[in-house]
Design a protein around this motif. Sequence first.
Motif, PDB file in Angstrom:
ATOM      1  N   UNK A  52       0.812  -1.214   0.000  1.00 11.36           N
ATOM      2  CA  UNK A  52       0.000   0.000   0.000  1.00 11.36           C
ATOM      3  C   UNK A  52       0.845   1.263   0.000  1.00 11.36           C
ATOM      4  N   UNK A  59      -4.460   3.992  -8.354  1.00 11.00           N
ATOM      5  CA  UNK A  59      -5.124   5.296  -8.278  1.00 11.00           C
ATOM      6  C   UNK A  59      -6.557   5.167  -8.813  1.00 11.00           C
ATOM      7  N   UNK A  74      -8.840   3.248  -6.488  1.00  5.90           N
ATOM      8  CA  UNK A  74      -9.292   4.005  -5.332  1.00  5.90           C
ATOM      9  C   UNK A  74     -10.324   5.060  -5.676  1.00  5.90           C
ATOM     10  N   UNK A  75     -10.235   5.602  -6.907  1.00  8.13           N
ATOM     11  CA  UNK A  75     -11.260   6.558  -7.307  1.00  8.13           C
ATOM     12  C   UNK A  75     -12.639   5.886  -7.266  1.00  8.13           C
ATOM     13  N   UNK A  92     -12.867   3.936  -2.896  1.00  3.67           N
ATOM     14  CA  UNK A  92     -12.903   4.750  -1.674  1.00  3.67           C
ATOM     15  C   UNK A  92     -13.380   6.175  -1.929  1.00  3.67           C
ATOM     16  N   UNK A  93     -12.889   6.807  -2.989  1.00  2.00           N
ATOM     17  CA  UNK A  93     -13.298   8.194  -3.209  1.00  2.00           C
ATOM     18  C   UNK A  93     -14.700   8.261  -3.810  1.00  2.00           C
ATOM     19  N   UNK A 142      -4.694   0.959   5.890  1.00  2.00           N
ATOM     20  CA  UNK A 142      -4.810   1.451   4.515  1.00  2.00           C
ATOM     21  C   UNK A 142      -6.219   1.986   4.288  1.00  2.00           C
ATOM     22  N   UNK A 171      -8.414   5.813   4.555  1.00  6.11           N
ATOM     23  CA  UNK A 171      -8.249   7.249   4.687  1.00  6.11           C
ATOM     24  C   UNK A 171      -8.645   7.754   6.075  1.00  6.11           C
ATOM     25  N   UNK A 191       4.178  -0.798   5.919  1.00  2.00           N
ATOM     26  CA  UNK A 191       3.120  -1.018   4.925  1.00  2.00           C
ATOM     27  C   UNK A 191       1.817  -0.413   5.417  1.00  2.00           C
ATOM     28  N   UNK A 192       0.928  -0.124   4.456  1.00  2.00           N
ATOM     29  CA  UNK A 192      -0.441   0.282   4.781  1.00  2.00           C
ATOM     30  C   UNK A 192      -1.338  -0.905   4.471  1.00  2.00           C
ATOM     31  N   UNK A 193      -1.903  -1.525   5.486  1.00  3.39           N
ATOM     32  CA  UNK A 193      -2.675  -2.742   5.286  1.00  3.39           C
ATOM     33  C   UNK A 193      -4.029  -2.628   5.968  1.00  3.39           C
ATOM     34  N   UNK A 198     -14.730  15.830   2.656  1.00  2.00           N
ATOM     35  CA  UNK A 198     -14.424  14.491   2.161  1.00  2.00           C
ATOM     36  C   UNK A 198     -13.558  14.564   0.920  1.00  2.00           C
ATOM     37  N   UNK A 248      -9.806  13.150   0.527  1.00  2.00           N
ATOM     38  CA  UNK A 248      -9.469  12.207  -0.547  1.00  2.00           C
ATOM     39  C   UNK A 248      -8.213  12.651  -1.274  1.00  2.00           C
ATOM     40  N   UNK A 271      -4.590  10.869  -1.279  1.00  5.10           N
ATOM     41  CA  UNK A 271      -3.996  10.428  -2.537  1.00  5.10           C
ATOM     42  C   UNK A 271      -2.550  10.919  -2.629  1.00  5.10           C
ATOM     43  N   UNK A 297      -0.382   8.719  -0.483  1.00  5.70           N
ATOM     44  CA  UNK A 297      -0.128   7.408  -1.090  1.00  5.70           C
ATOM     45  C   UNK A 297       0.812   7.528  -2.298  1.00  5.70           C
TER      46      UNK A 297
END
Lengths: 280, 352
Positions: free
Chosen positions: A227, A235, A238-239, A242-243, B171, B173, B212-214, B339, B343, B347, B350
Motif C-alpha cells: 500500500x 489510483x 481508489x477513485x 474509496x473516493x 490502509x 483514509x 506497509x499500509x494494510x 471528504x 481524498x 492520494x 499514497x
Amino acid sequence: MNEAKSNFTSRRILLASPYIVWVAGFTILPLIIIIHYAFTDAGGAFTFSNLGLIFSPIHLKAVMFSLEIAISSTVACILLSYPMVMAMRHLGLGKRTFSLFILILPMWMNFILRILAWQMILSNNGILNMILSWFSIAPLKIANTGTSIMIGVVYDYLPYMMLPIYTAIMDINEDLIEAARDLGAGSLTIFLKIILPLSLPGLLSGIVMVFVPSMTSFVISDILGGGKLQLIGNVIEQEFTTANNWHAGSGLSVALMIFVLISMAFTTKEHKEGRESVIW
Amino acid sequence: MTMTKRLISITILTALLSSMLLGCSSGQAKGELTVVNYSEYLDPEMLDLFTKETGIKVNYEEALTPEEMYAKYSSGAVKYDLVCSSDYMMEKLIKDGELKEIPWDSFENKGNIGQKYFDLASAIDAKNAYTLPYFWGTLGILYDTTKVKAPVDSWDVLFNGDYAGQVIMQNSMRDSFMVALKKLGYSVNTENPDELKEAQELLLKQKPDVQAYLVDEARDEVVAGNAIMAVVYSGEAYLGHEYNENLAYVVPKEGSNVWIDCFGITKHCQNPENAAKFLDFLCREDVAKANFEYIYYSTPNEKVIEGLSDDEKADETLVPPANAMDNCEVCVQQSPETTELMNELWKEIKAE
C-alpha cells in the motif's frame, strides 16, 4: 445458388452470435459506460477535465512508476524466456512437453494466492530471509518495494511471454539452422540472424500480453507494495472504491487506454511485415 | 433418455413453482422479519431460538461492508425490516429518512444496554430514537511487548522514528487521518482544512518509517513478527492476542476513534412490533452473551459484562476500561467538501 449463399450467411451469423453477444455485453457496453462517465461531471454536463486529470503531478508520477515497472518486467520476461525456450528446443518431444507443463502448472492456482505466497517469501521474517540467515547473509529488505512488485509481475506474466516465443521458435525449420552452420555462422550469428527475426511475431505478442496487463495491474502492487507504492491502476481503483468518484476513475481509465494504444502502435507498425500472431 | 428429460423438466418446474410460491409468501406476511447484518455477526442459533419463542420467522441476509449493505438496501429488491451497520452508514440512513423510530416503550431488556453506549451512539442519532447499539470497539495500537523499548501509551511511537520500518498503518483514509489528527489534538471529524493539511504533513513525514499500509493483514504481520506494531481495531487485537500472547493492545492517551454498530428499523417495516420484539430479544442477557461469545467484540450489554470471568474483564480488547473512551470520538459523515479535500490529501500521501 443464391439460397445456398444465404444459408451460408445465416449459419455464419448463427455461429458468430455467441461472440457478438459476448462482445456487445462485456466489451462494447462497459466501454460505452466508462466513456460516458469519463466525459461527464457529477452534474452530468460534458467535460474534458476527467481526462485531463492524468496530467496532474500525482497521476503522472503513478503513470511513470507503472511504466517503469511494466518496461522492466517485460524486459526481464524476455531475458528469461529466450534461454529457457532455447534450452527446451533441444529436448526430446516428451521432455519438452513435460517442461512446458511444469511451466504452466502454477497457472492452475489462483493468481492472488500466488502473489500472497510471494508476500510470505519476501517479507522481513519471510522464507527468503530465513534461508539467507542460514548462510549468515544479512536479511534483504525487499518487502514493500518496487523490486518486490516487479518480482510478482514477472512471476505472474512470464508464461504469457514464453508461450508465444516457444511456439514461434519451435516452428523454425532445423534445416535453416544447419544451413547457416554449414556456411560458417556461429551460435550468436544464428541467434541474431535466424532465431530472433523468425521469433519476432511471438516476441511481439508476448510483449503486448505482458506490457499491457502489468501497466494496468493494481492487485499485485497492492499486495506486494504494502500500500506504499501506487501504480496508476491503484489510483483508478481508489477513485472507484474509496473516493466514490466514478467520473475521475473513468477519465483516468480512458486516458490510460489511449496511452496504452499509442505505445502499442509502435509494436504493430514493426509487426506488419511479420506473421499474424499479434492479437490485433 | 426421454425419462431423464422428463425428470429434468419436472424438477425445473417444481423449483420454479416453489420459488414463486415462496416469493409470494415472504416479505409482507405478519409472522416474518427480514434482517440484513454483517456476516458472522450473530449466532445463528439465536435466530432459531427467536423463532421458537415467538413464532416469527426470520429471513436473515448478510453483507460484507457498510457500502455493500447500503447497495443491497437501496436497490429495493428485498424489503428489509431491520438493518445493522456501522455508525456513519446508520447516520446516512437516518439523514435520508430511511429509518423508523424504535418503540422503546415495548422493550423489557433495554436497561441491559449501558447508558454510556447510547451516549456514544448519540453522535449519529442525537435523540437515540432510531438506533440500538449492538457491538462496539476502538482503534488502537497492537504491539509486541517483547520488542518495544518502553511502554506504549501514545500515538507518538508511530511517528518518532523509534520503530522505523516496523510500523503498520491502516490502509484507510479515515483511520490513518484519525491517528494523525488525534496526535495533534484535533477532532477526528474536523472540517478545518488547515488541521487536515497539518495531519497530512505528519503522515507524509511518517511514510518512510511505515512498513506497509494494510487492512486485513495488519494483525497477521504483527503476529508473524514481521512488524513490531500496527494500528488495528480492538476486535482484531483480541484475536491477535489469542495467536501470540506477547501481543498487547492499547488505546493511546490522546484518544482515538470509537466505532459502534447499531440496529435500526427501516421505513419499509410493516410490523414494527415484531421488529421491536427482535431487538428486545437481542438485548436479553442470554442472547447477548451467546452473540458475544460468537463474535468476541465488545458488547454494550452490561449484564453480559458483569457475568464475565475476571480474566476477560481485565482484557482491554474485550472490555475497554472506563477512561479508554474519554478522548474517543465516533466518526460521523463530513461535508462533501471536506471528504473531497481529504481524498485529495490521502492520494498525495499514497503517491509520495
